[in-house]
Write an enzyme that holds these catalytic residues in place. Sequence first.
Site, PDB file in Angstrom:
ATOM      1  N   THR A   1      -4.585   5.910   2.708  1.00 45.24           N
ATOM      2  CA  THR A   1      -4.979   7.231   3.197  1.00 45.24           C
ATOM      3  C   THR A   1      -5.827   7.952   2.156  1.00 45.24           C
ATOM      4  O   THR A   1      -5.632   9.126   1.855  1.00 45.24           O
ATOM      5  CB  THR A   1      -3.756   8.074   3.621  1.00 45.24           C
ATOM      6  OG1 THR A   1      -2.817   7.234   4.308  1.00 45.24           O
ATOM      7  CG2 THR A   1      -4.166   9.184   4.580  1.00 45.24           C
TER       8      THR A   1
ATOM      9  N   LYS B   1     -10.319  -2.424   8.075  1.00 45.38           N
ATOM     10  CA  LYS B   1      -9.004  -2.103   8.630  1.00 45.38           C
ATOM     11  C   LYS B   1      -9.157  -1.708  10.095  1.00 45.38           C
ATOM     12  O   LYS B   1      -9.800  -0.701  10.401  1.00 45.38           O
ATOM     13  CB  LYS B   1      -8.404  -0.955   7.809  1.00 45.38           C
ATOM     14  CG  LYS B   1      -7.195  -0.277   8.403  1.00 45.38           C
ATOM     15  CD  LYS B   1      -6.764   0.837   7.455  1.00 45.38           C
ATOM     16  CE  LYS B   1      -5.811   1.819   8.116  1.00 45.38           C
ATOM     17  NZ  LYS B   1      -5.342   2.836   7.151  1.00 45.38           N
TER      18      LYS B   1
ATOM     19  N   GLU C   1       0.862  -1.182   0.000  1.00 45.52           N
ATOM     20  CA  GLU C   1       0.000   0.000   0.000  1.00 45.52           C
ATOM     21  C   GLU C   1       0.898   1.232   0.000  1.00 45.52           C
ATOM     22  O   GLU C   1       1.864   1.291   0.760  1.00 45.52           O
ATOM     23  CB  GLU C   1      -0.881  -0.009   1.253  1.00 45.52           C
ATOM     24  CG  GLU C   1      -1.667   1.255   1.481  1.00 45.52           C
ATOM     25  CD  GLU C   1      -2.274   1.318   2.876  1.00 45.52           C
ATOM     26  OE1 GLU C   1      -2.368   2.438   3.426  1.00 45.52           O
ATOM     27  OE2 GLU C   1      -2.630   0.263   3.439  1.00 45.52           O
TER      28      GLU C   1
END
Length: 197
Positions: free
Chosen positions: A71, A131, A41
Site C-alpha cells: 500500500t 499486481k 508484505e
Amino acid sequence: MNDFEDIFGGSRVLAILRGLPPGPAVALANRVWDAGVDLIEVPIQTAEAVDSLRAVVAAGRERGRRAGAGTVITPAQVAAAADAGAQYTVAPGLDLTVLAASLAAGLPHLPGVGTGSEVQHAWAAGCRWQKAFPAAALGPGWLSAMRGPFPGVRFVATGGLTVAGAPEFLVAGARVVALGSALADPDQLPRLAELLR
C-alpha cells in the site's frame, strides 16, 4: 538491485500482514515462514505499520526471508519503506511518480492493475511483474484474458483470495497468489502447505 525474478523466484504465495502491531506481526510472520511461505508484505498506511514492517524485516533477516512494503502510494511512503529495510514496494494502483521513487531508492516496485490499459501502461514503464488487484473481483478469467495480449507480464493475484480459491488463479496464469485476510483465519493457515505443493 534485486528484481522480482530474483525476489519471487519459484515462490507461489505472498503473505500480507495487515494492521498488526510489531509483536503480533512478527509472530504471524514466523508462523507463515514455518508453513513454508518465504515472502511477506506489510502494508504501511500508518506510522505504526512502518514499525511493524521494520520488525518483520529484522525477523526475516535472521531467517533469510524477504519482506516488502505494501500500500505504498506516495514518495514519502517509499522513503519510509526504504528506511525500514523493505526489499520491495507494492501499490494498489499504477503511479509513475511512486514507481520512479521506488526505483530511485533501489527497490523493485509492483504496481496494481485492473484493466488492459493499466497493464499496457505498466509494461511501457518497465514493469514486467504486476499486481492483479482486486483479484477476487476481477476473477481468474481476467488473468486468462490478459495472458493473450500480454504474455510477458507476470501477475501477482491480490485481493480477497482464500487458500481454497487461490489454485484457480494459479491455473489461470498468476505466478504468485497473495493472501491477507485469509491468514487471520486459524483454519486456513495449516492449509497453506497444500497450496505450496
